[in-house]
Structures are given as structure tokens and as C-alpha cells.
Motif scaffolding. Structure first.
Motif, PDB file in Angstrom:
ATOM      1  N   ALA A  57      64.329  20.653  62.361  1.00 36.63           N
ATOM      2  CA  ALA A  57      63.264  19.892  63.023  1.00 36.63           C
ATOM      3  C   ALA A  57      62.442  20.799  63.920  1.00 36.63           C
ATOM      4  O   ALA A  57      62.973  21.715  64.552  1.00 36.63           O
ATOM      5  CB  ALA A  57      63.847  18.740  63.845  1.00 36.63           C
ATOM      6  N   ASP A  58      61.158  20.515  63.980  1.00 34.95           N
ATOM      7  CA  ASP A  58      60.251  21.151  64.930  1.00 34.95           C
ATOM      8  C   ASP A  58      60.128  20.208  66.120  1.00 34.95           C
ATOM      9  O   ASP A  58      59.570  19.116  65.999  1.00 34.95           O
ATOM     10  CB  ASP A  58      58.888  21.377  64.275  1.00 34.95           C
ATOM     11  CG  ASP A  58      57.873  22.020  65.212  1.00 34.95           C
ATOM     12  OD1 ASP A  58      58.133  22.112  66.427  1.00 34.95           O
ATOM     13  OD2 ASP A  58      56.794  22.428  64.730  1.00 34.95           O
ATOM     14  N   ALA A  59      60.645  20.616  67.262  1.00 36.91           N
ATOM     15  CA  ALA A  59      60.706  19.718  68.421  1.00 36.91           C
ATOM     16  C   ALA A  59      59.339  19.349  68.966  1.00 36.91           C
ATOM     17  O   ALA A  59      59.226  18.404  69.756  1.00 36.91           O
ATOM     18  CB  ALA A  59      61.542  20.354  69.533  1.00 36.91           C
ATOM     19  N   SER A  60      58.297  20.062  68.577  1.00 37.05           N
ATOM     20  CA  SER A  60      56.959  19.759  69.083  1.00 37.05           C
ATOM     21  C   SER A  60      56.185  18.801  68.195  1.00 37.05           C
ATOM     22  O   SER A  60      55.048  18.437  68.509  1.00 37.05           O
ATOM     23  CB  SER A  60      56.153  21.056  69.237  1.00 37.05           C
ATOM     24  OG  SER A  60      55.884  21.633  67.966  1.00 37.05           O
ATOM     25  N   ALA A  64      58.458  14.803  63.142  1.00 38.24           N
ATOM     26  CA  ALA A  64      59.687  15.541  62.872  1.00 38.24           C
ATOM     27  C   ALA A  64      60.810  15.121  63.815  1.00 38.24           C
ATOM     28  O   ALA A  64      61.973  15.010  63.409  1.00 38.24           O
ATOM     29  CB  ALA A  64      59.427  17.042  62.989  1.00 38.24           C
ATOM     30  N   VAL A  65      60.483  14.883  65.076  1.00 42.01           N
ATOM     31  CA  VAL A  65      61.504  14.456  66.038  1.00 42.01           C
ATOM     32  C   VAL A  65      62.005  13.051  65.709  1.00 42.01           C
ATOM     33  O   VAL A  65      63.200  12.762  65.793  1.00 42.01           O
ATOM     34  CB  VAL A  65      60.963  14.538  67.477  1.00 42.01           C
ATOM     35  CG1 VAL A  65      61.961  13.947  68.467  1.00 42.01           C
ATOM     36  CG2 VAL A  65      60.665  15.984  67.848  1.00 42.01           C
ATOM     37  N   ALA A  66      61.095  12.174  65.302  1.00 37.65           N
ATOM     38  CA  ALA A  66      61.514  10.825  64.902  1.00 37.65           C
ATOM     39  C   ALA A  66      62.450  10.896  63.694  1.00 37.65           C
ATOM     40  O   ALA A  66      63.470  10.192  63.642  1.00 37.65           O
ATOM     41  CB  ALA A  66      60.293   9.970  64.588  1.00 37.65           C
ATOM     42  N   LEU A 115      59.111  14.288  73.687  1.00 39.15           N
ATOM     43  CA  LEU A 115      59.419  13.633  72.415  1.00 39.15           C
ATOM     44  C   LEU A 115      60.917  13.388  72.255  1.00 39.15           C
ATOM     45  O   LEU A 115      61.348  12.307  71.832  1.00 39.15           O
ATOM     46  CB  LEU A 115      58.907  14.497  71.259  1.00 39.15           C
ATOM     47  CG  LEU A 115      57.396  14.649  71.125  1.00 39.15           C
ATOM     48  CD1 LEU A 115      57.066  15.650  70.014  1.00 39.15           C
ATOM     49  CD2 LEU A 115      56.725  13.307  70.850  1.00 39.15           C
ATOM     50  N   VAL A 116      61.712  14.394  72.595  1.00 38.88           N
ATOM     51  CA  VAL A 116      63.161  14.268  72.456  1.00 38.88           C
ATOM     52  C   VAL A 116      63.716  13.257  73.456  1.00 38.88           C
ATOM     53  O   VAL A 116      64.550  12.400  73.104  1.00 38.88           O
ATOM     54  CB  VAL A 116      63.830  15.649  72.615  1.00 38.88           C
ATOM     55  CG1 VAL A 116      65.345  15.515  72.748  1.00 38.88           C
ATOM     56  CG2 VAL A 116      63.476  16.543  71.430  1.00 38.88           C
ATOM     57  N   GLN A 119      62.871   9.660  72.254  1.00 42.99           N
ATOM     58  CA  GLN A 119      63.727   9.153  71.177  1.00 42.99           C
ATOM     59  C   GLN A 119      65.139   8.854  71.686  1.00 42.99           C
ATOM     60  O   GLN A 119      65.767   7.876  71.281  1.00 42.99           O
ATOM     61  CB  GLN A 119      63.784  10.174  70.037  1.00 42.99           C
ATOM     62  CG  GLN A 119      62.499  10.293  69.231  1.00 42.99           C
ATOM     63  CD  GLN A 119      62.165   9.037  68.448  1.00 42.99           C
ATOM     64  OE1 GLN A 119      63.062   8.302  68.016  1.00 42.99           O
ATOM     65  NE2 GLN A 119      60.889   8.769  68.262  1.00 42.99           N
ATOM     66  N   ALA A 120      65.628   9.707  72.589  1.00 39.25           N
ATOM     67  CA  ALA A 120      66.950   9.449  73.174  1.00 39.25           C
ATOM     68  C   ALA A 120      66.941   8.151  73.970  1.00 39.25           C
ATOM     69  O   ALA A 120      67.857   7.317  73.845  1.00 39.25           O
ATOM     70  CB  ALA A 120      67.362  10.620  74.066  1.00 39.25           C
ATOM     71  N   ALA A 121      65.908   7.951  74.782  1.00 33.95           N
ATOM     72  CA  ALA A 121      65.832   6.744  75.611  1.00 33.95           C
ATOM     73  C   ALA A 121      65.764   5.483  74.759  1.00 33.95           C
ATOM     74  O   ALA A 121      66.351   4.451  75.109  1.00 33.95           O
ATOM     75  CB  ALA A 121      64.621   6.828  76.540  1.00 33.95           C
ATOM     76  N   LYS A 122      65.056   5.538  73.649  1.00 37.96           N
ATOM     77  CA  LYS A 122      64.953   4.365  72.769  1.00 37.96           C
ATOM     78  C   LYS A 122      66.329   3.903  72.302  1.00 37.96           C
ATOM     79  O   LYS A 122      66.546   2.702  72.106  1.00 37.96           O
ATOM     80  CB  LYS A 122      64.078   4.690  71.556  1.00 37.96           C
ATOM     81  CG  LYS A 122      62.594   4.771  71.857  1.00 37.96           C
ATOM     82  CD  LYS A 122      61.802   5.059  70.583  1.00 37.96           C
ATOM     83  CE  LYS A 122      60.306   5.082  70.859  1.00 37.96           C
ATOM     84  NZ  LYS A 122      59.514   5.353  69.630  1.00 37.96           N
TER      85      LYS A 122
END
Length: 233
Positions: A57-60, A64-66, A115-116, A119-122
Motif C-alpha cells: 500500500a501507498d500510505a499517501s 490504497a489506504v482504504a 488517512l491511516v 481508517q483506524a478510527a472508523k
């Protein structure tokens, strides 16, 4: 070491150094570990050693993060601990920096952290528990000459950590930011002969991360500074 109140962990921006030591420590503590990097192939030896799963994954990149988190949900289980490690440097005189290179560095170090964490909070908010750990640096506290891009990214990451902690702590999610104030020892960066113990060890940093994960809710840390005992500050 099987006393952590979590069962799954996802390390984004995994590689050698701190993230590798953290993967080993989390695995030894009994957690299922996922390792994510743009080049997942480089993670194969660490994955074999720790039993971790690997993800590319490209964290930016928001899409890709999703996809990373959706894949982690399916293969690893929803991560209860999420660690963000990526950063990018564009050293040089301010007047000579390439604006696009600086933009890219900000996207990796700061936007990627958002972004990370999002997604973690969700995944964590509905459950009312979890931990989001963000790896910062001295540059997030004070900017140095010829290092504007790195300072901008790390300052932004620190701001994200403070905002997220104030929002998510009351919802049971432990957000913590780590100021790595010093070089991390490696084969390429050994201690100087005239200054023993002048660098942090990755293993020592990893132990501190796990110590934070063990903290009770009535005594959580939001920011932890880590440096060798003889580091000037």
C-alpha cells in the motif's frame, strides 16, 4: 509479555529499524501482526520471522489506504492497534527545494498519517476501544536548517495526534505520539567510538511503544519523548 489488551496490530510503513523491532515485540506478546509497505516483497524475511501478514500500500493514496484496511479486515481481522511510521525527507536549502518533492513529502508524512488514522478510527469508534500510535521525530518539535519539508510533515503529524487524542480518547481509543529524539542505531548508523550510547536502539523504542499500550485508561500518555540518556535537549 502476553498482557496487552489487544489481539491484532497493523504497522503501516514497515521496514527495518523501529517497525521491525515493534513487529517482533508485538508478535512475541501474542498479537497477530500485519505489515504494510509500498514494496511488500521486502517484508518477506521479517514476516517469516514473526509470522506476520504482509500488505502492499501507498500510505499517501486514499484509495490504497482504504483497500489496505479492507484487506487487513479480511485476512488479519480488524486491527486493534494501528501504528503509522512512514515519513519522507527532502533536504536542502529552502530557496532550492523542488516544490513537487516537498508536496510528495507532505503527502507521505502528514496526509498519510491522516488517512491511516481515519481508517483506524472508523473501525475503533464503534467498538469503543483501540490504539493509534504515530511515530514522530525531533523535527515535529523544532525545525532544523535545510529540513523544511521534514519539519512541516512532522509538525502536521503531531497536530493530528493532538487533535485525534482529544476527540478519540473519550471514545476509548488511545492515541499516542512518539517523539524519536535521536538517531536509531543500525549497521549504517553505529554508535560513534567517542560517544557510546549516543543512539537509540530499535528494541528499546519498541519496548516503550508496548509500555504505552499497557497503560490503564486512567493514566494514558498522549506524547512520549524517547532519546538516549546522553542526548542533549
Amino acid at each position: 509479555m502476553a498482557d496487552l489488551p489487544y489481539s491484532t496490530a497493523l504497522i503501516v510503513g514497515a521496514g527495518a529499524g523501529i517497525s521491525a523491532a515493534l513487529a517482533r515485540a508485538l508478535s512475541a506478546a501474542g498479537l497477530r501482526v500485519g505489515l504494510a509497505a509500498r514494496d511488500a516483497a521486502k517484508l518477506a524475511p521479517l514476516a517469516a520471522e514473526t509470522g506476520a501478514l504482509t500488505f502492499a500500500a501507498d500510505a499517501s493514496d486514499p484509495a490504497a489506504v482504504a483497500r489496505l484496511f479492507a484487506e487487513a479486515d479480511a485476512r488479519l481481522g480488524e486491527p486493534e492497534v494501528v501504528v503509522f511510521n512512514p515519513s519522507a525527507r527532502v533536504p536542502g536549502p529552502l530557496a532550492e527545494l523542488d516544490p513537487e518533492a516537498v508536496r510528495r513529502a507532505m503527502e507521505v508524512t502528514a496526509f498519510g498519517g491522516f488517512l491511516v488514522a481515519q481508517q483506524a478510527a472508523k473501525r475503533m469508534v464503534p467498538k469503543g476501544r483501540g490504539a493509534i500510535l504515530l511515530t514522530g521525530a525531533t523535527a515535529g518539535v523544532k525545525g532544523f536548517p535545510r529540513s523544511a519539508a521534514f519539519a512541516m510533515g512532522k509538525f502536521a503529524l503531531r497536530g493530528l495526534a493532538q487533535s485525534a487524542a482529544r476527540e478519540l480518547w473519550p471514545q476509548g481509543i488511545h492515541v499516542a505520539h512518539f517523539v524519536i529524539d535521536g538517531g536509531v542505531r543500525s549497521e549504517r548508523r553505529p554508535d560513534r567510538a567517542d560517544r557510546p550510547d549516543g543512539t537509540l536502539t530499535a528494541e528499546g523504542v519498541a519496548r516503550s511503544y508496548l509500555d504505552v499500550l499497557r497503560q490503564p485508561r486512567d493514566a494514558w500518555s498522549m506524547e512520549v519523548e524517547l532519546r538516549p540518556w546522553n542526548e542533549p535537549f
